[in-house]
Design a protein around this motif. Sequence first.
Motif, PDB file in Angstrom:
ATOM      1  N   UNK A  75     -16.108   5.703  -4.993  1.00 21.34           N
ATOM      2  CA  UNK A  75     -16.719   5.528  -6.507  1.00 21.34           C
ATOM      3  C   UNK A  75     -15.878   4.482  -7.280  1.00 21.34           C
ATOM      4  N   UNK A  76     -14.441   5.113  -6.779  1.00 21.25           N
ATOM      5  CA  UNK A  76     -13.624   4.034  -7.605  1.00 21.25           C
ATOM      6  C   UNK A  76     -12.211   3.556  -6.585  1.00 21.25           C
ATOM      7  N   UNK A  77     -12.783   2.524  -6.442  1.00 21.43           N
ATOM      8  CA  UNK A  77     -11.767   2.114  -5.146  1.00 21.43           C
ATOM      9  C   UNK A  77     -10.306   1.013  -6.075  1.00 21.43           C
ATOM     10  N   UNK A  78     -10.291   0.886  -7.183  1.00 21.24           N
ATOM     11  CA  UNK A  78      -9.062   0.887  -7.265  1.00 21.24           C
ATOM     12  C   UNK A  78      -7.999   1.595  -7.923  1.00 21.24           C
ATOM     13  N   UNK A  79      -8.962   2.762  -7.928  1.00 19.83           N
ATOM     14  CA  UNK A  79      -8.185   3.844  -8.321  1.00 19.83           C
ATOM     15  C   UNK A  79      -7.397   4.729  -6.456  1.00 19.83           C
ATOM     16  N   UNK A  80      -8.419   4.473  -5.201  1.00 18.33           N
ATOM     17  CA  UNK A  80      -8.076   4.474  -4.456  1.00 18.33           C
ATOM     18  C   UNK A  80      -6.428   3.464  -3.452  1.00 18.33           C
ATOM     19  N   UNK A  81      -6.548   2.485  -4.224  1.00 16.05           N
ATOM     20  CA  UNK A  81      -5.229   0.963  -3.844  1.00 16.05           C
ATOM     21  C   UNK A  81      -4.204   2.201  -4.804  1.00 16.05           C
ATOM     22  N   UNK A  82      -4.446   2.064  -5.713  1.00 18.78           N
ATOM     23  CA  UNK A  82      -3.401   2.857  -6.564  1.00 18.78           C
ATOM     24  C   UNK A  82      -2.452   4.159  -5.936  1.00 18.78           C
ATOM     25  N   UNK A  83      -3.602   5.066  -5.386  1.00 15.69           N
ATOM     26  CA  UNK A  83      -3.119   6.714  -4.641  1.00 15.69           C
ATOM     27  C   UNK A  83      -2.382   6.086  -3.487  1.00 15.69           C
ATOM     28  N   UNK A  84      -3.321   5.119  -2.486  1.00 17.10           N
ATOM     29  CA  UNK A  84      -2.576   4.504  -1.562  1.00 17.10           C
ATOM     30  C   UNK A  84      -1.530   3.524  -1.228  1.00 17.10           C
ATOM     31  N   UNK A  85      -1.312   3.346  -2.051  1.00 23.46           N
ATOM     32  CA  UNK A  85      -0.328   2.093  -2.449  1.00 23.46           C
ATOM     33  C   UNK A  85       1.180   3.214  -3.278  1.00 23.46           C
ATOM     34  N   UNK A  86       0.954   3.690  -4.757  1.00 22.79           N
ATOM     35  CA  UNK A  86       1.666   4.434  -5.353  1.00 22.79           C
ATOM     36  C   UNK A  86       2.875   5.869  -4.048  1.00 22.79           C
ATOM     37  N   UNK A  87       1.448   6.595  -3.824  1.00 21.73           N
ATOM     38  CA  UNK A  87       1.699   7.732  -3.597  1.00 21.73           C
ATOM     39  C   UNK A  87       2.159   7.792  -1.955  1.00 21.73           C
ATOM     40  N   UNK A  88       1.318   6.870  -1.624  1.00 18.26           N
ATOM     41  CA  UNK A  88       1.210   7.378   0.296  1.00 18.26           C
ATOM     42  C   UNK A  88       2.084   5.827   0.808  1.00 18.26           C
ATOM     43  N   UNK A  89       2.317   4.843   0.499  1.00 18.20           N
ATOM     44  CA  UNK A  89       3.121   3.754   0.562  1.00 18.20           C
ATOM     45  C   UNK A  89       2.358   2.518   1.559  1.00 18.20           C
ATOM     46  N   UNK A  90       1.276   2.519   1.630  1.00 18.03           N
ATOM     47  CA  UNK A  90       0.522   1.273   1.618  1.00 18.03           C
ATOM     48  C   UNK A  90       0.853   0.057   1.167  1.00 18.03           C
ATOM     49  N   UNK A  91       0.824  -0.108   1.981  1.00 19.12           N
ATOM     50  CA  UNK A  91       1.068  -2.123   1.090  1.00 19.12           C
ATOM     51  C   UNK A  91       0.185  -3.016   0.977  1.00 19.12           C
ATOM     52  N   UNK A  92      -0.361  -3.002   0.052  1.00 20.41           N
ATOM     53  CA  UNK A  92      -2.000  -4.047  -0.017  1.00 20.41           C
ATOM     54  C   UNK A  92      -1.973  -5.170   0.373  1.00 20.41           C
ATOM     55  N   UNK A  93      -3.173  -5.626   1.636  1.00 19.99           N
ATOM     56  CA  UNK A  93      -2.711  -6.924   2.013  1.00 19.99           C
ATOM     57  C   UNK A  93      -3.952  -7.863   1.442  1.00 19.99           C
ATOM     58  N   UNK A  94      -4.491  -6.825   0.954  1.00 22.88           N
ATOM     59  CA  UNK A  94      -5.925  -8.437   0.300  1.00 22.88           C
ATOM     60  C   UNK A  94      -7.078  -7.077  -0.087  1.00 22.88           C
ATOM     61  N   UNK A  95      -7.086  -8.507  -1.172  1.00 26.15           N
ATOM     62  CA  UNK A  95      -8.697  -7.216  -2.224  1.00 26.15           C
ATOM     63  C   UNK A  95      -9.361  -8.607  -2.863  1.00 26.15           C
ATOM     64  N   UNK A  96     -10.351  -8.275  -2.602  1.00 24.83           N
ATOM     65  CA  UNK A  96     -11.805  -9.020  -2.915  1.00 24.83           C
ATOM     66  C   UNK A  96     -13.017  -8.266  -4.018  1.00 24.83           C
ATOM     67  N   UNK A  97     -12.623  -9.452  -4.806  1.00 20.59           N
ATOM     68  CA  UNK A  97     -13.278  -8.558  -5.923  1.00 20.59           C
ATOM     69  C   UNK A  97     -14.573  -9.170  -5.961  1.00 20.59           C
ATOM     70  N   UNK A  98     -15.887  -8.621  -6.735  1.00 18.67           N
ATOM     71  CA  UNK A  98     -17.110  -8.636  -6.792  1.00 18.67           C
ATOM     72  C   UNK A  98     -16.903  -9.881  -8.061  1.00 18.67           C
ATOM     73  N   UNK A  99     -17.805 -10.057  -9.247  1.00 20.01           N
ATOM     74  CA  UNK A  99     -18.073 -10.753 -10.184  1.00 20.01           C
ATOM     75  C   UNK A  99     -17.813  -9.540 -11.716  1.00 20.01           C
ATOM     76  N   UNK A 100     -18.449  -8.031 -10.985  1.00 15.31           N
ATOM     77  CA  UNK A 100     -18.133  -7.571 -11.444  1.00 15.31           C
ATOM     78  C   UNK A 100     -17.100  -6.411 -11.713  1.00 15.31           C
ATOM     79  N   UNK A 101     -16.346  -6.935 -11.118  1.00 17.23           N
ATOM     80  CA  UNK A 101     -14.530  -6.058 -10.927  1.00 17.23           C
ATOM     81  C   UNK A 101     -15.037  -5.065  -9.825  1.00 17.23           C
TER      82      UNK A 101
END
Length: 131
Positions: free
Chosen positions: A14-40
């Motif tokens: 439901x909140x993919x941006x929050x999931x990305x923050x948790x996975x990168x900040x808390x779990x140490x994942x690296x962001x490879x790519x993020x593609x957003x729609x016009x609505x964000x």
Amino acid sequence: MAGVPSICPTLVYRDAKAAIRLLTEAFGFSQVAVYEGEDGSVLHAELAYGNGLVMLGSKGTGGVFDKAMGGAGPSGVYVVVEDVDAHHRRAAEHGAEILMEPTDQDYGSRDYMAKDAEGNIWSFGTYAPQV
């Protein structure tokens, strides 16, 4: 194909941006790519950990995968880490909900378990299955 994972768990949030923050900040994942729609909304994201990759996106985009996952419940993902205790400390410091503290398992692994804000279960441990 060297360097290309053969299996990539794929989740919708439901909140993919929050999931990305948790996975990168808390779990140490690296962001490879993020593609957003016009609505964000996050149409597609790729996050790496070691030689593995998880893909995710926002619920409600109307795509085929989004519709197919509409009634799906939470998923579980296992991630191999070298230092379970250090990884656990990082996750706890960033507010991840810890379900199981680092525990030595009968089969020789040391694992801990956490839950993200949308109910997906993330297990981290030293067990490294061989293909």
